[in-house]
Structures are given as structure tokens and as C-alpha cells.
Design a protein around this motif. Structure first.
Motif, mmCIF file in Angstrom:
data_model
loop_
_atom_site.group_PDB
_atom_site.id
_atom_site.type_symbol
_atom_site.label_atom_id
_atom_site.label_comp_id
_atom_site.label_asym_id
_atom_site.label_seq_id
_atom_site.Cartn_x
_atom_site.Cartn_y
_atom_site.Cartn_z
ATOM 1 N N PRO A 21 9.688 128.358 -2.614
ATOM 2 C CA PRO A 21 8.827 129.081 -1.664
ATOM 3 C C PRO A 21 8.866 128.437 -0.288
ATOM 4 N N PRO A 23 8.835 129.574 4.382
ATOM 5 C CA PRO A 23 8.550 130.582 5.405
ATOM 6 C C PRO A 23 9.427 131.829 5.295
ATOM 7 N N THR A 26 8.377 134.041 2.398
ATOM 8 C CA THR A 26 7.099 134.694 2.684
ATOM 9 C C THR A 26 7.281 135.857 3.649
ATOM 10 N N GLY A 30 6.642 139.994 3.136
ATOM 11 C CA GLY A 30 5.797 140.788 4.027
ATOM 12 C C GLY A 30 6.548 141.894 4.733
ATOM 13 N N ALA A 87 1.417 134.037 11.405
ATOM 14 C CA ALA A 87 0.353 134.264 10.428
ATOM 15 C C ALA A 87 -0.825 134.980 11.079
ATOM 16 N N CYS A 205 0.382 136.548 2.383
ATOM 17 C CA CYS A 205 1.526 136.004 3.120
ATOM 18 C C CYS A 205 1.061 135.269 4.374
ATOM 19 N N PHE A 208 -0.506 131.945 3.480
ATOM 20 C CA PHE A 208 0.493 130.966 3.070
ATOM 21 C C PHE A 208 1.237 130.410 4.284
ATOM 22 N N LEU A 209 1.495 131.267 5.281
ATOM 23 C CA LEU A 209 2.139 130.788 6.503
ATOM 24 C C LEU A 209 1.232 129.828 7.268
#
Length: 223
Positions: A21, A23, A26, A30, A87, A205, A208-209
Motif C-alpha cells: 500500500p 500513495p 491509493t 480513488g 488528500a 483514500c 490514508f493520504l
């Protein structure tokens, strides 16, 4: 070590990195939910262009620049702020209930107000540039190339240009296969996405960013 061995091992090592996982994964999730399958290959195209330039730079002897501690520190700090900026945009869209779609080669935004979709044009981000910038924002990406990647380049150059081409083709193919698969799965499920579920994916997403961006900034400050 023959060309076939270089290609196959570069593919497997690259795939192991792509599966982690990060950037780019993610953003792929998205953007595939927003724009469909094409988001995956376009993001990888930008990622691959950046890596192609980096491979040439390392092969030409610029490895000392990427090994310098200050390089990793600057990449971590700038990259962290860039991810948090991305983000913020995703979280803003999720909160406002704005859904973005790519249809028939043109992008449109659909804002859901009181359950009624309202369509209006949107310029959006260029996915190829996004793939380049998101990759560059990750300090672990530059560290990987300054260590593992540089080692592979050194070995592959024993076979000249064909060796370097075999290494890069195997490496970038692993990214293309994995991120295209992710994009296909996400895009294939768009028909089942309700506005609430879609906003939930974008929200996850975005959060997480934020986590990754904050981690990169802290890592850069402590390096």
C-alpha cells in the motif's frame, strides 16, 4: 545472468513493491472510482516516464545525488505536503457529495443535491502528471531506486543497453499489470456504487493520504 533472468526477476521484485500500500495505489483506487479503468494505465504511464528518466540518470552516473541524505529529506518533506494537499481535495469532495466521472472522453462532475444529480463540466487533474507527482512524493520510492534499483541497473548494464531495457521493461510491466488489475476491479464495481459508498471510498483514500503525508513529513524531519 541472462536477459530473461533480468526481465523475470525485475518483474517479480517490482510486483512485490507495487503490492505494498502506498500513495500510487491509493490514488489509483480513488481515480478509478471516478474515471473508470483508464485511470490505472494513465497513472502508470506517468509513473513509468518518471522512472525511465531516473533509470537513465542512474545509469549515467548520477547515483551520488540520490544517495545524498539531503535528497531524501527534501523529497520526504515536499512529498508529504503534496500528499496532504491531494488528500484535502479528496476529503472536500467527499464531504460536499460531489461525484466525478469520465464519460466519452470528457470529464464531468455530478453534484448530488437532495438526491438530484446536477451535471457540469470539470477540468480535473491530468492523470499522467498525477502519476509522476504522486510517485515523486514518496521518499521510499527514491530510496528504493538508490539501493535496490541501482543494484539492478549495475548488473543489467553488464549486458549493455539490452540488459538495461530488459530490467526496465520487466519492472514497469509489473506496475502496469498490478495497477491495471486494481483499476479494473474498482471500475467494474462502479455500477454497484451508491453515492454514500462512493463518498466513503474517497473519504478513506483521503484519510490514508493524510496518514502517508504526515508520516513522510515526520520521517523527513527526523532524518
Amino acid at each position: 545472468m541472462g536477459l530473461a533472468f533480468i526481465f523475470s526477476t525485475a518483474f517479480l521484485v517490482g510486483l512485490s513493491g507495487a503490492l505494498m500500500p502506498g500513495p500510487l495505489l491509493t490514488v489509483t483506487v480513488g481515480e478509478s472510482a471516478r474515471r473508470g479503468f483508464i485511470a490505472g494505465p494513465l497513472l502508470v504511464a506517468g509513473h513509468g516516464l518518471l522512472e525511465g528518466v531516473l533509470v537513465l540518470a542512474l545509469a549515467l552516473g548520477l547515483s551520488s545525488f540520490f544517495h545524498h541524505p539531503l535528497t531524501s529529506k527534501v523529497v520526504a518533506l515536499i512529498g508529504g505536503f503534496f500528499l496532504i494537499y491531494m488528500a484535502w481535495g479528496m476529503l472536500r469532495d467527499a464531504r460536499s457529495g460531489r461525484l466525478e466521472f469520465e464519460a466519452k472522453g470528457t470529464r464531468e462532475e455530478v453534484a448530488v443535491t437532495d438526491g438530484v444529480p446536477q451535471v457540469f463540466p470539470s477540468r480535473g487533474l491530468d492523470l499522467v502528471w498525477t502519476g509522476m507527482l504522486v510517485s515523486l512524493s514518496n521518499p521510499y520510492w527514491s530510496l528504493w531506486w538508490a539501493t535496490v534499483g541501482l543494484g539492478y541497473i549495475t548488473l543489467s548494464l553488464q549486458h549493455g543497453d539490452l540488459g538495461l531495457l530488459s530490467f526496465f521493461s520487466g519492472h514497469i510491466l509489473s506496475d502496469l499489470v498490478w495497477y491495471s488489475l486494481v483499476a479494473a476491479v474498482v471500475a467494474g464495481g462502479r455500477r454497484f456504487l451508491t453515492p454514500a459508498l462512493y463518498r466513503g471510498i474517497i473519504l478513506a483514500c483521503g484519510l490514508f493520504l493524510v496518514f502517508l503525508g504526515g508520516s513522510f513529513i515526520l520521517w523527513g524531519l527526523r532524518t
